[in-house]
Structure formats: C-alpha cells, structure tokens
Design a protein around this motif. Structure first.
Motif, PDB file in Angstrom:
ATOM      1  N   THR A  96       0.806  -1.212   0.000  1.00 39.74           N
ATOM      2  CA  THR A  96       0.000   0.000   0.000  1.00 39.74           C
ATOM      3  C   THR A  96       0.846   1.273   0.000  1.00 39.74           C
ATOM      4  O   THR A  96       0.363   2.330  -0.404  1.00 39.74           O
ATOM      5  CB  THR A  96      -0.944   0.022   1.205  1.00 39.74           C
ATOM      6  N   SER A  97       2.079   1.204   0.466  1.00 37.22           N
ATOM      7  CA  SER A  97       2.996   2.352   0.457  1.00 37.22           C
ATOM      8  C   SER A  97       4.394   1.856   0.153  1.00 37.22           C
ATOM      9  O   SER A  97       4.740   0.713   0.468  1.00 37.22           O
ATOM     10  CB  SER A  97       3.014   3.087   1.805  1.00 37.22           C
ATOM     11  N   MET A  98       5.217   2.739  -0.430  1.00 38.45           N
ATOM     12  CA  MET A  98       6.596   2.344  -0.750  1.00 38.45           C
ATOM     13  C   MET A  98       7.466   3.575  -0.896  1.00 38.45           C
ATOM     14  O   MET A  98       6.984   4.664  -1.234  1.00 38.45           O
ATOM     15  CB  MET A  98       6.633   1.530  -2.043  1.00 38.45           C
ATOM     16  N   GLN A  99       8.748   3.384  -0.618  1.00 33.12           N
ATOM     17  CA  GLN A  99       9.731   4.436  -0.855  1.00 33.12           C
ATOM     18  C   GLN A  99      10.420   4.160  -2.186  1.00 33.12           C
ATOM     19  O   GLN A  99      10.939   3.067  -2.407  1.00 33.12           O
ATOM     20  CB  GLN A  99      10.782   4.473   0.259  1.00 33.12           C
ATOM     21  N   ILE A 100      10.413   5.178  -3.062  1.00 27.87           N
ATOM     22  CA  ILE A 100      11.099   5.075  -4.339  1.00 27.87           C
ATOM     23  C   ILE A 100      12.437   5.799  -4.206  1.00 27.87           C
ATOM     24  O   ILE A 100      12.480   7.000  -3.889  1.00 27.87           O
ATOM     25  CB  ILE A 100      10.267   5.694  -5.476  1.00 27.87           C
ATOM     26  N   LEU A 101      13.507   5.069  -4.441  1.00 32.51           N
ATOM     27  CA  LEU A 101      14.858   5.585  -4.232  1.00 32.51           C
ATOM     28  C   LEU A 101      15.606   5.736  -5.544  1.00 32.51           C
ATOM     29  O   LEU A 101      15.391   4.966  -6.484  1.00 32.51           O
ATOM     30  CB  LEU A 101      15.651   4.616  -3.346  1.00 32.51           C
ATOM     31  N   PRO A 102      16.540   6.705  -5.620  1.00 37.91           N
ATOM     32  CA  PRO A 102      17.510   6.680  -6.710  1.00 37.91           C
ATOM     33  C   PRO A 102      18.388   5.430  -6.576  1.00 37.91           C
ATOM     34  O   PRO A 102      18.398   4.766  -5.536  1.00 37.91           O
ATOM     35  CB  PRO A 102      18.333   7.952  -6.493  1.00 37.91           C
ATOM     36  N   GLY A 103      19.157   5.135  -7.621  1.00 34.46           N
ATOM     37  CA  GLY A 103      20.061   3.995  -7.574  1.00 34.46           C
ATOM     38  C   GLY A 103      21.278   4.256  -6.709  1.00 34.46           C
ATOM     39  O   GLY A 103      21.379   5.268  -6.014  1.00 34.46           O
ATOM     40  N   SER A 104      22.236   3.336  -6.757  1.00 33.34           N
ATOM     41  CA  SER A 104      23.382   3.365  -5.842  1.00 33.34           C
ATOM     42  C   SER A 104      24.703   3.580  -6.561  1.00 33.34           C
ATOM     43  O   SER A 104      25.747   3.147  -6.088  1.00 33.34           O
ATOM     44  CB  SER A 104      23.430   2.064  -5.040  1.00 33.34           C
ATOM     45  N   ALA A 105      24.682   4.262  -7.704  1.00 34.14           N
ATOM     46  CA  ALA A 105      25.925   4.528  -8.412  1.00 34.14           C
ATOM     47  C   ALA A 105      26.754   5.604  -7.720  1.00 34.14           C
ATOM     48  O   ALA A 105      27.970   5.662  -7.886  1.00 34.14           O
ATOM     49  CB  ALA A 105      25.640   4.966  -9.850  1.00 34.14           C
ATOM     50  N   ASN A 106      26.079   6.465  -6.938  1.00 37.26           N
ATOM     51  CA  ASN A 106      26.725   7.661  -6.400  1.00 37.26           C
ATOM     52  C   ASN A 106      26.875   7.600  -4.884  1.00 37.26           C
ATOM     53  O   ASN A 106      26.113   6.918  -4.195  1.00 37.26           O
ATOM     54  CB  ASN A 106      25.893   8.897  -6.753  1.00 37.26           C
ATOM     55  N   LEU A 107      27.821   8.358  -4.366  1.00 33.63           N
ATOM     56  CA  LEU A 107      27.926   8.514  -2.914  1.00 33.63           C
ATOM     57  C   LEU A 107      26.632   9.117  -2.376  1.00 33.63           C
ATOM     58  O   LEU A 107      26.088   8.660  -1.367  1.00 33.63           O
ATOM     59  CB  LEU A 107      29.109   9.413  -2.557  1.00 33.63           C
ATOM     60  N   PHE A 108      26.168  10.169  -3.036  1.00 34.48           N
ATOM     61  CA  PHE A 108      24.883  10.785  -2.719  1.00 34.48           C
ATOM     62  C   PHE A 108      24.024  10.679  -3.978  1.00 34.48           C
ATOM     63  O   PHE A 108      24.283  11.357  -4.973  1.00 34.48           O
ATOM     64  CB  PHE A 108      25.051  12.259  -2.334  1.00 34.48           C
ATOM     65  N   GLY A 109      23.003   9.835  -3.931  1.00 32.46           N
ATOM     66  CA  GLY A 109      22.224   9.572  -5.133  1.00 32.46           C
ATOM     67  C   GLY A 109      21.062  10.516  -5.349  1.00 32.46           C
ATOM     68  O   GLY A 109      20.515  10.583  -6.438  1.00 32.46           O
ATOM     69  N   GLY A 110      20.651  11.257  -4.296  1.00 31.99           N
ATOM     70  CA  GLY A 110      19.531  12.165  -4.417  1.00 31.99           C
ATOM     71  C   GLY A 110      18.416  11.829  -3.440  1.00 31.99           C
ATOM     72  O   GLY A 110      18.531  10.939  -2.609  1.00 31.99           O
ATOM     73  N   ARG A 111      17.330  12.575  -3.556  1.00 34.73           N
ATOM     74  CA  ARG A 111      16.195  12.410  -2.643  1.00 34.73           C
ATOM     75  C   ARG A 111      15.290  11.258  -3.073  1.00 34.73           C
ATOM     76  O   ARG A 111      15.054  11.036  -4.256  1.00 34.73           O
ATOM     77  CB  ARG A 111      15.341  13.675  -2.590  1.00 34.73           C
ATOM     78  N   SER A 112      14.776  10.574  -2.088  1.00 32.65           N
ATOM     79  CA  SER A 112      13.736   9.571  -2.321  1.00 32.65           C
ATOM     80  C   SER A 112      12.371  10.204  -2.128  1.00 32.65           C
ATOM     81  O   SER A 112      12.255  11.336  -1.648  1.00 32.65           O
ATOM     82  CB  SER A 112      13.903   8.412  -1.336  1.00 32.65           C
ATOM     83  N   VAL A 113      11.336   9.455  -2.480  1.00 34.02           N
ATOM     84  CA  VAL A 113       9.968   9.897  -2.252  1.00 34.02           C
ATOM     85  C   VAL A 113       9.139   8.703  -1.799  1.00 34.02           C
ATOM     86  O   VAL A 113       9.352   7.578  -2.258  1.00 34.02           O
ATOM     87  CB  VAL A 113       9.371  10.532  -3.534  1.00 34.02           C
ATOM     88  N   THR A 114       8.239   8.937  -0.866  1.00 39.07           N
ATOM     89  CA  THR A 114       7.320   7.889  -0.408  1.00 39.07           C
ATOM     90  C   THR A 114       5.971   8.073  -1.093  1.00 39.07           C
ATOM     91  O   THR A 114       5.420   9.177  -1.111  1.00 39.07           O
ATOM     92  CB  THR A 114       7.155   7.933   1.118  1.00 39.07           C
ATOM     93  N   LEU A 115       5.461   6.986  -1.654  1.00 36.85           N
ATOM     94  CA  LEU A 115       4.227   7.016  -2.432  1.00 36.85           C
ATOM     95  C   LEU A 115       3.147   6.151  -1.802  1.00 36.85           C
ATOM     96  O   LEU A 115       3.436   5.115  -1.200  1.00 36.85           O
ATOM     97  CB  LEU A 115       4.475   6.504  -3.853  1.00 36.85           C
ATOM     98  N   LYS A 116       1.913   6.579  -1.956  1.00 37.73           N
ATOM     99  CA  LYS A 116       0.762   5.702  -1.771  1.00 37.73           C
ATOM    100  C   LYS A 116       0.585   4.925  -3.074  1.00 37.73           C
ATOM    101  O   LYS A 116       0.698   5.490  -4.164  1.00 37.73           O
ATOM    102  CB  LYS A 116      -0.500   6.522  -1.494  1.00 37.73           C
TER     103      LYS A 116
END
Length: 477
Positions: free
Chosen positions: A161-181
């Motif tokens: 019902t909910s999930m966190q969408i993450l950038p990949g792991s190529a980078n030390l800092f990959g960016g912001r994630s977002v949580t979705l319904k």
C-alpha cells in the motif's frame, strides 16, 4: 462494461470524497503541515471514495502487539475507527466476512525503484541513476517516477500500500527519495504520501568506486569516505550561512530574502539544500551499505557531522554490527536471503533479519526488486523461518512488523500507517491464508478505506493506462 479501471478512471474518483510500542523517535522533524508548505512539489493525493466498512470474522494481526481471533476492523472516512470484537458499525456500513482469513495492515516497502526503473525494462525507462557525478544530492526521484509503471499494480496485488522510491546506488549521494501511496494516478504528485519526509539515498562500497574509478574517482573505499566528509563540510557551512540569514531554503524565490537574520544568504544550491535538510533532521538518511565495517564507519561519519542514519539498506552483514544499530536506533532494511552475488555480499546468513530483531534492532524486510515487492509477505516468512531454525522465539506478529510497522518507522510515516490502530489510515489487507503461508494471496487491499484491489472482482483489479493502451481488448470486456 469495462473489465478494468485505468489510472485515469480511478484518479477521477479521487476528487469525489474523503471520506507494541513503536520504535523510538529519532531527532527533531517538522510536522506534516510544515513539510507540505515548504515543498515546491507538494502532494496532490486525495483518497478515493470509500464507504464505512466492517471486516469481521478473520484473524486480525494488528502489528501492534495484538492478534485477535475472530476479530473485527471498522473503517470510516478513510481511517481505522476501531479494532476488536463485537464492534458497532454504522447502519450503512459494508460488512465483509473474513472468516478463515487473515487481516493485516498494508505492506510497506522501504526500498523500491518502481517508476524510476519502470517496466518494460528498456533503456528509455532507466531513470534511477544520475551517474554523472559522485554527488548528485540535487536530484529527486519523484521527477523520474512514471506513474503508469505496471509494477505498481503488481505490487498492489501483493498487498503493498505504500513504498519508498529511491535513486540507484551509483553515487555517494544519489539524491532524494519519495514515499508514495500505491494508488493509480496521472502524476507522481498524485501518489505522493502527504507529509512524508524525504529521504536521502547514500551508497558506500563497491558501486560508487566501480562507477567512478575510471572517471576521476573516487576509486577506493577511502576515496568514498573522503567524498562523504568533504560534502558534509560544505553542507555544514551552507546550513550555517542560510540559518544566519534566516533562510532555510527548500522553497521557491530568492534565497537571500530571509526573515530578519544577521547576514547574507549564499546563492541557493540544490545539492547543499538537500544535505542541509539532513543536518536539520528534516530529511532521513537511507544508506546502501553491505559490509559491517563500512556500516560502522558510516555511523562514525554521521556522528562527526551531527546527523542520524535512519536505515541501512541491503546490509548483508548487519548481523555483525547489530548491537551498534540497536544502540543508535538505525533500522536495517534487509533482504531475506540475497547474498553471495559480489564480494561485499559474500559473507551473508539467512538469519540476518532475525539476528537484528533479536538484538533489539529495528528489522525491516525490503525488496529492491520489481518481482520481490509482489511477495514481501513470503520474503518475511523466509526470514522468520531462518530465525526459528536458529532457536529464536519470534512470533508471527513480530515478523509482520518487518513489513509494516518497522517499515513505516524507517520512512517516518509510523504515526499514519503500519499498524491496525484507531485513528490511523485505513490501509488494510485481507489475506486468503496466514500471510506467512506460501499459499497466501491478497484477496482485498484497501488504501485509506477505499477498496483498490479485489482478487475476486475483475472490476477492482486496476491496470495502468500503459497496459490498457497495450491491451485495448481487455479494457472493453
């Protein structure tokens, strides 16, 4: 009569109506209203239309310490109104008989790339890694999310019902994630969990040095650590100057237009703005890290710069530092049994999740996979069985928390979802069997009290607009 509902059709309904102790808190964080007002891309999610619904007769697993045989769950106006037995429902309530079945909170995945590595898995859909610099903290995963990824509906069929969408792991800092319904929508913002804190994806180990080793570095693990520390030094300075000028960043407009501070603000910098948000406790750190020694190093770096790690992801060697993770309330978003596929994943044990749990840590089972997300209940079952084979006494309700309550805490949404308790969002799954059975299938899935999926009703089995377009005959049956 349409056999399926497209995302647009379901989204059109959205405007009609709204109808045990948790893990410890971790540092100050703004409330949902403050996060929403400071977000330049605010959630436009609105719950779908729902009716008062009473689920009765099933085994209710609350993930909050109670298992209620022949229990009941009442949902009203998108919220859980009551959990127990012999509940009084409104006269117009829909009554669902769950006799012989099981009722749980909705499943939550802390690590998914749905939408940013969408299906079909072609290069045109490869939008999860901005592999142009070791530090891409300025990018936001939601700006790559394709809401018509068929993987979302497949995950819904698995009770997610909910999930966190993450950038990949190529980078030390990959960016912001977002949580979705996990609801059909035309836009990513229409899926965005209102008020959920952002996450920052960080990655240590083999991936960054493999990607950048021939591109100017970092080429070693010590280079990785130097890159982390250098970035946090710049972020500390940026935060100090922004705060001194009375401007916290994160909104539109002139960065220098602060509110009565005592200095001039630096030019707005999207990369440093994200890192400063971590230092303020507003953005949660989700750290891809396999080896125990590197997890210990990342804890030291966090201590040096005054931020907290919310979750180590993958953590194949989490069992080696489980005491450190428990001490600092760092959750482990872990696989049930993946390991051995590269050097840093070599020293794995199937009891990893259970060992973290037994040590008093915050154990989570995640997917990192478009197929695995469809059966997270079975992934948790594998981790549960591995622990029991080692002689650990772990209840089904405890293991359920690995994909519900603990996962919600890792994402900072535990006040809203993750357990069946009065007042929380009515994200509920009715399972055909015990959710840890290999035979278990999600029969009905509710999000904010609305029936999004019904295994027995083809009219409640949504398909994305992409699928309806690909299989037009299916949409007109």
């Amino acid at each position: 009569m349409k056999r399926v509902l497209s995302a647009l059709a379901l989204a059109a309904l959205a405007g009609c109506t709204r109808g045990t102790a948790a893990p410890p808190a971790q540092g100050p964080a703004p409330d949902a209203a403050q996060r929403q007002s400071s977000d330049p891309f605010p959630s436009t999610y609105r719950p779908l239309a729902s009716r008062p619904t009473l689920i009765r007769g099933g085994t209710v697993m609350t993930a909050a310490g109670q298992v209620i045989p022949n229990g009941e769950v009442l949902m009203v106006d998108g919220r859980i109104a009551a959990v127990g037995t012999a509940l009084q429902a409104p006269a117009d309530a829909v009554v669902l008989d769950a006799t012989g079945r099981f009722v749980t909170p909705g499943v939550i995945d802390t690590h998914s790339h749905l939408g940013v590595y969408a299906s079909p898995g072609v290069q045109a859909h490869s939008d999860g890694n901005e592999a142009t610099s070791p530090n891409t903290a300025e990018v936001w995963a939601e700006h790559s999310v394709w809401p018509h990824d068929p993987g979302f509906t497949r995950a819904l069929e698995g009770g997610v019902t909910s999930m966190q969408i993450l950038p990949g792991s190529a980078n030390l800092f990959g960016g912001r994630s977002v949580t979705l319904k996990n609801v059909p929508s035309r836009t990513a913002q229409g899926m965005k969990f209102p008020g959920a804190p952002y996450g920052l994806k960080m990655a240590c180990g083999e991936n960054p040095k493999r990607v950048y080793g021939q591109r100017g570095g970092p080429a070693t693990r010590m280079g990785n650590v130097a890159g982390f520390r250098s970035a946090w030094i710049r972020a500390q300075d940026y935060r100090r100057r922004m705060d001194a000028a009375g401007n916290r960043g994160g909104t539109s407009g002139d960065a220098g237009g602060g509110g009565g501070g005592g200095g001039s603000a630096p030019t707005r910098d999207l990369e440093l703005e994200t890192l400063a948000g971590v230092l303020r406790g507003e953005i949660l750190v989700h750290n891809h890290c396999y080896r125990g020694d590197e997890m210990a190093q990342m804890i030291d770096i966090a201590r040096e710069f005054g931020y907290r790690i919310r979750s180590f992801h993958h953590g194949v060697e989490a069992y080696k530092v489980r005491d450190l993770m428990a001490r600092d309330s760092i959750s482990g978003s872990l696989w049930a049994d993946w390991g051995g596929f590269k050097m840093e994943a070599l020293d794995f044990t199937r009891a990893n999740v259970a060992m973290l749990h037994q040590a008093g840590g915050i154990a989570v089972v995640h997917s990192d996979d478009p197929t695995g997300i469809q059966k997270l209940n079975q992934e948790a079952a594998k981790a549960l069985q591995a622990g029991r084979e080692m002689g650990m006494e772990i209840s089904d309700n405890d293991a359920l928390r690995w994909i519900t309550a603990n996962a919600a805490w890792a994402l900072g949404i535990h006040q809203q979802v993750g357990t069946l308790e009065a007042g929380k969002h009515a994200d509920v799954v009715i399972w055909s069997h015990n959710p840890f059975s290999v035979y278990a299938r999600a029969d009905q899935v509710f999000i904010d009290g609305a029936l999004l999926y019904d295994r027995m009703n083809p009219n409640r089995q949504p398909r994305t607009d992409f699928e309806v377009g690909l299989f037009p005959a299916e949409a007109v049956r």
